[in-house]
Design a protein around this motif. Structure first.
Motif, short mmCIF file in Angstrom:
data_model
loop_
_atom_site.label_atom_id
_atom_site.label_comp_id
_atom_site.label_asym_id
_atom_site.label_seq_id
_atom_site.Cartn_x
_atom_site.Cartn_y
_atom_site.Cartn_z
N HIS A 311 24.63 13.47 48.91
CA HIS A 311 23.95 13.34 47.61
C HIS A 311 23.06 14.56 47.38
O HIS A 311 22.16 14.84 48.16
CB HIS A 311 23.11 12.06 47.63
CG HIS A 311 22.24 11.87 46.42
ND1 HIS A 311 22.67 11.17 45.32
CD2 HIS A 311 20.98 12.27 46.16
CE1 HIS A 311 21.70 11.14 44.42
NE2 HIS A 311 20.66 11.81 44.90
N LEU A 332 25.32 10.91 44.27
CA LEU A 332 26.33 9.90 44.60
C LEU A 332 25.79 8.60 45.21
O LEU A 332 26.54 7.64 45.35
CB LEU A 332 27.36 10.50 45.57
CG LEU A 332 28.49 11.32 44.93
CD1 LEU A 332 29.25 12.11 45.98
CD2 LEU A 332 29.44 10.44 44.14
N HIS A 335 26.53 5.06 43.75
CA HIS A 335 27.91 4.64 43.49
C HIS A 335 28.83 4.73 44.70
O HIS A 335 30.02 4.43 44.60
CB HIS A 335 28.47 5.49 42.34
CG HIS A 335 27.62 5.43 41.10
ND1 HIS A 335 26.83 6.47 40.68
CD2 HIS A 335 27.41 4.41 40.23
CE1 HIS A 335 26.16 6.10 39.59
NE2 HIS A 335 26.50 4.86 39.30
N ILE A 398 22.51 4.80 34.95
CA ILE A 398 22.38 5.78 36.03
C ILE A 398 20.90 5.94 36.39
O ILE A 398 20.06 6.17 35.51
CB ILE A 398 22.98 7.14 35.61
CG1 ILE A 398 24.52 7.02 35.53
CG2 ILE A 398 22.58 8.25 36.57
CD1 ILE A 398 25.19 8.22 34.89
N TYR A 400 19.69 8.12 38.85
CA TYR A 400 19.34 9.45 39.37
C TYR A 400 18.39 10.16 38.40
O TYR A 400 18.56 10.07 37.18
CB TYR A 400 20.59 10.32 39.56
CG TYR A 400 21.72 9.66 40.29
CD1 TYR A 400 21.51 9.04 41.53
CD2 TYR A 400 23.01 9.65 39.76
CE1 TYR A 400 22.56 8.44 42.20
CE2 TYR A 400 24.06 9.06 40.43
CZ TYR A 400 23.84 8.45 41.65
OH TYR A 400 24.88 7.86 42.31
N SER A 405 26.23 11.54 36.45
CA SER A 405 27.02 11.22 37.64
C SER A 405 28.42 11.80 37.47
O SER A 405 28.98 11.75 36.37
CB SER A 405 27.13 9.70 37.81
OG SER A 405 28.17 9.39 38.72
N GLU A 408 30.71 9.19 36.04
CA GLU A 408 30.45 8.61 34.72
C GLU A 408 31.77 8.26 34.03
O GLU A 408 32.72 9.03 34.06
CB GLU A 408 29.69 9.65 33.88
CG GLU A 408 28.73 9.05 32.90
CD GLU A 408 27.76 10.07 32.34
OE1 GLU A 408 27.62 10.10 31.11
OE2 GLU A 408 27.18 10.85 33.14
#
Length: 445
Positions: A311, A332, A335, A398, A400, A405, A408
């Motif tokens: 990530h 990441l 997900h 999302i 983050y 992402s 997405e």
């Protein structure tokens, strides 16, 4: 005393799936039994026959704090992690400043102690001139030593062979490596820059950071580990050729050299550069369909031991730059677990194998104390996942900090419904609560 009773769960642990109840008492798993009677003081959660898995342990993340917090920070990214069923993470040293002294390393632990939603550990960074600091690292409460044998975000390249051999032969701690040959990459960049300037089409990324660059570096690191007896863990493998360097002939506990693959190398191929562009620009690069197939095979036959994320969030503005300026990496953690469950739905991997590679094996490889398994007396790092609750990845859900992402638009069949960290219910009904339940990981060594 806090007690939570989970009823009617399908527990996944050590290669088995079995229906059971589970009682959490304070931070720990108190009891696992066919039927546990509820008492008035218990909070009862009906799992409704869904999977109860040990929280995933991500052995490679970049949460960007300190120094790069416009991309992400420990609070934001650990929040995304627990929403994604990752209850423990090991973060890398290429923050600003780089974590290459004991003092700088400890500052990151202090930040996490106040802000992390998940359990945490941080790698000590190696450089060409910090062997003395490396040798001060405490094996009890630090995950390992990280060496960049190819340059990536953070300018921490270790390219002095004499220094490398000293590090490999001087420490008994696990050494984790990023393997790409710097000379090969630089030569390839120059070739493509002559043709395209800075605006190199990203579809050539896997030819610039090539199979040869990966194999040259990883084979050299493995040869050095065999020569010195070092405990080596090779991060984010990406090529079919490298799979011949690893063995499945001995049990994991006896391996001196272990291997990791990341979600993006199992999910994408070079064909996806056409639509995803820099959003799937990683180091090492996403490579060909044949490479992806070989990675899956090595994962299933146990030459590869761990699934992680690497990530590494960057802002949309950074990613939209031309090839030579756009940084490598992507987010990441939110997900990763559901992505692997998608592969389960596709018949590529069993649920038991997912848990082995994302929870059990990281715990074994790093010798993490009382985590990674569903056992009485272990910390209650637990995740409930419904394999038949579809959802779609979109901007609104999302978590983050960077707000995007590479997945997405993806429709997932499975959804995480509850996450527990050290017995605290930290995620439920698609919301992470304000509890900062994360603890510093400890290691049995």
């Amino acid at each position: 005393m806090k007690r939570i009773l989970i009823k009617n769960a399908k527990i996944v642990n050590e290669g088995k799936i079995f229906e059971s109840d589970l009682l959490i008492e304070n931070q720990f798993i108190k009891e696992i039994a066919d039927s546990i009677s509820a008492k008035p003081e218990y909070k009862v959660i009906d799992a409704e026959g869904n999977f109860l898995i040990p929280g995933a342990i991500d052995d490679q993340v970049h949460f960007r704090e300190p120094g790069l917090t416009h991309k992400g920070d420990i609070a934001s990214e650990s929040k995304a992690a627990v929403a994604g069923g990752i209850t423990s993470f090991i973060e890398q040293p290429n923050t600003v400043p780089n974590a290459v002294t004991q003092e700088l390393l400890e500052q990151k632990y202090q930040i996490a102690a106040e802000t992390s939603h998940a359990n945490y550990s941080f790698m000590m960074g190696g450089t060409n001139d910090n062997l003395e600091e490396i040798l001060k690292t405490n094996p009890r409460n630090v995950a390992g030593i990280k060496l960049f044998l190819g340059s990536s975000t953070g300018n921490m390249l270790v390219d002095n062979e004499e220094v490398l051999e000293k590090i490999f032969s001087s420490t008994k701690m696990l050494i984790a490596v990023h393997c790409e040959d710097e000379t090969t990459i630089r030569n390839n960049v120059e070739l493509y820059k002559e043709k395209y300037g800075d605006d190199i089409p990203v579809k050539y990324h896997h030819l610039i950071r090539s199979e040869e660059a990966c194999y040259l570096s990883s084979s050299k690191a493995i040869a050095l580990a065999k020569k010195t007896g070092a405990r080596l863990h090779v991060f984010h493998l990406s090529t079919a050729k490298e799979m011949d360097l690893f063995t499945n002939k001995i049990p994991l506990e006896e391996k001196q050299i272990t291997a990791e693959v990341c979600i993006h190398h199992l999910w994408f191929t070079d064909a996806d550069y056409e639509t995803k562009g820099n959003f799937i620009k990683w180091n090492p690069a996403v490579k060909t369909e044949a490479d992806r197939t070989a990675l899956w095979q090595a994962l299933l036959d146990d030459r590869i031991d761990v699934i992680a994320t690497d990530h590494a969030p960057h802002t949309l503005e950074e990613k939209k730059q031309v090839y030579t300026k756009a940084p490598s990496g992507g987010p990441l953690v939110q997900h990763a677990v559901v992505a692997m469950f998608e592969a389960y739905h596709q018949g590529k991997i069993s649920v038991e194998k997912i848990i082995e590679k994302m929870a059990h094996n990281p715990a074994k490889i790093f010798k993490i104390e009382k985590r990674g398994f569903i056992k009485e007396g272990y910390y209650a790092d637990l995740v409930l996942i419904n394999p038949a609750m579809p959802w779609n990845v979109k901007k609104e859900n999302i978590l983050y900090k960077c707000g995007w992402s590479p997945l997405e638009g993806t429709n997932f069949k499975s959804r995480i419904t509850h996450t527990f960290v050290n017995g605290e219910l930290v995620y439920q009904n698609s919301k992470v609560n304000d509890t900062r339940a994360g603890m510093r990981l400890l290691f049995n060594r």
